[in-house]
Design a protein around this motif. Structure first.
Motif, PDB file in Angstrom:
ATOM      1  N   MET A   1       0.838  -1.184   0.000  1.00  0.00           N
ATOM      2  CA  MET A   1       0.000   0.000   0.000  1.00  0.00           C
ATOM      3  C   MET A   1       0.879   1.241   0.000  1.00  0.00           C
ATOM      4  SD  MET A   1      -2.705   1.265   2.899  1.00  0.00           S
ATOM      5  CE  MET A   1      -2.036   2.795   3.505  1.00  0.00           C
ATOM      6  N   THR A   4       0.076   7.326   2.770  1.00  0.00           N
ATOM      7  CA  THR A   4      -0.967   8.343   2.594  1.00  0.00           C
ATOM      8  C   THR A   4      -0.373   9.650   2.096  1.00  0.00           C
ATOM      9  OG1 THR A   4      -0.856   8.960   4.939  1.00  0.00           O
ATOM     10  CG2 THR A   4      -2.547   7.343   4.300  1.00  0.00           C
ATOM     11  N   ALA A  37      -5.761  -0.743   4.429  1.00  0.00           N
ATOM     12  CA  ALA A  37      -6.566  -0.155   3.364  1.00  0.00           C
ATOM     13  C   ALA A  37      -7.649  -1.141   2.969  1.00  0.00           C
ATOM     14  CB  ALA A  37      -5.702   0.171   2.148  1.00  0.00           C
ATOM     15  N   TRP A 147     -13.164   4.042  -0.544  1.00  0.00           N
ATOM     16  CA  TRP A 147     -11.926   3.357  -0.192  1.00  0.00           C
ATOM     17  C   TRP A 147     -11.266   4.098   0.964  1.00  0.00           C
ATOM     18  CZ3 TRP A 147     -10.114  -1.187  -2.238  1.00  0.00           C
ATOM     19  CH2 TRP A 147     -10.862  -1.703  -3.305  1.00  0.00           C
ATOM     20  N   CYS A 148     -10.725   3.336   1.904  1.00  0.00           N
ATOM     21  CA  CYS A 148     -10.021   3.888   3.062  1.00  0.00           C
ATOM     22  C   CYS A 148      -8.553   3.489   2.978  1.00  0.00           C
ATOM     23  CB  CYS A 148     -10.634   3.347   4.351  1.00  0.00           C
ATOM     24  SG  CYS A 148      -9.796   3.893   5.856  1.00  0.00           S
ATOM     25  N   TYR A 149      -7.677   4.446   3.266  1.00  0.00           N
ATOM     26  CA  TYR A 149      -6.237   4.220   3.326  1.00  0.00           C
ATOM     27  C   TYR A 149      -5.744   4.835   4.630  1.00  0.00           C
ATOM     28  CZ  TYR A 149      -6.956   3.433  -1.633  1.00  0.00           C
ATOM     29  OH  TYR A 149      -7.422   2.953  -2.830  1.00  0.00           O
ATOM     30  N   ASP A 151      -2.424   5.037   7.600  1.00  0.00           N
ATOM     31  CA  ASP A 151      -1.081   4.742   8.083  1.00  0.00           C
ATOM     32  C   ASP A 151      -0.770   5.710   9.219  1.00  0.00           C
ATOM     33  OD1 ASP A 151      -0.339   7.159   6.838  1.00  0.00           O
ATOM     34  OD2 ASP A 151       0.748   6.175   5.210  1.00  0.00           O
ATOM     35  N   GLU A 161     -10.783   3.699  -5.937  1.00  0.00           N
ATOM     36  CA  GLU A 161      -9.551   3.048  -5.523  1.00  0.00           C
ATOM     37  C   GLU A 161      -8.365   3.818  -6.104  1.00  0.00           C
ATOM     38  OE1 GLU A 161      -7.607  -1.422  -5.354  1.00  0.00           O
ATOM     39  OE2 GLU A 161      -9.250  -1.040  -6.741  1.00  0.00           O
TER      40      GLU A 161
END
Length: 163
Positions: A1, A4, A37, A147-149, A151, A161
């Motif tokens: 991933m 961010t 994610a 979509w969730c990301y 860190d 995405e």
């Protein structure tokens, strides 16, 4: 991933038009995974975690459960048992606009969690709430299927995405 920070740098137009949104930085990190994610499943509740249990008892398929608990700090919406269920059922993470409890137990789970802190009080169990509804908290709107990301630098929500 990707990080961010890199996602933000590569998607400045999406930040500008609101299709990429940054959650306010007042959410604390829990769980073994500081980076996670996935596709978003939404849930709106108030001081009742019955439907949180319902969600994490089902197969997560790498999704992120996003729960708007109306920022109530009077009780926790996720505890150690539910953290273990989320891990067992392949949820990538849980983002809670509410506190957790059993922080040490959640920290031992192979999931990522963001929450407003901790509270030792358990929630009600009435089954009230709604799945798959748009949410608005922490300066962002979140829709089912976003979509969730996440860190160490933050949590992003995107309409699409991101590569």
């Amino acid at each position: 991933m990707p990080a961010t920070t890199d996602l933000c740098d590569a998607n400045e137009a999406k930040l500008a038009d609101g299709t990429l949104r940054v959650l306010a930085p007042n959410f604390h990190r829990y769980g073994k995974h500081t980076m996670f994610a996935g596709r978003v499943k939404t849930l709106k509740v108030f001081e009742d975690n019955s439907l949180v249990r319902t969600a994490v008892e089902t197969a997560g398929h790498g999704q992120v459960l996003v729960v708007d608990g109306a920022a109530s700090l009077r009780c926790a919406l996720l505890g150690g048992n539910l953290g273990k269920l989320a891990e067992k059922n392949d949820w990538a993470g849980v983002v809670l606009n509410a506190p957790i409890r059993d922080a040490d137990e959640i920290d031992a789970c192979a999931i990522g969690v963001r929450a407003l802190g901790t509270c030792p009080v358990k929630s009600k169990k009435t089954g009230a709430g709604s799945f798959d509804v748009p949410l608005a908290f922490g300066g962002v709107t979140v829709k089912p299927g976003d979509w969730c990301y996440a860190d160490r630098d933050g949590v992003l929500f995107s309409d699409v995405e991101l590569a």
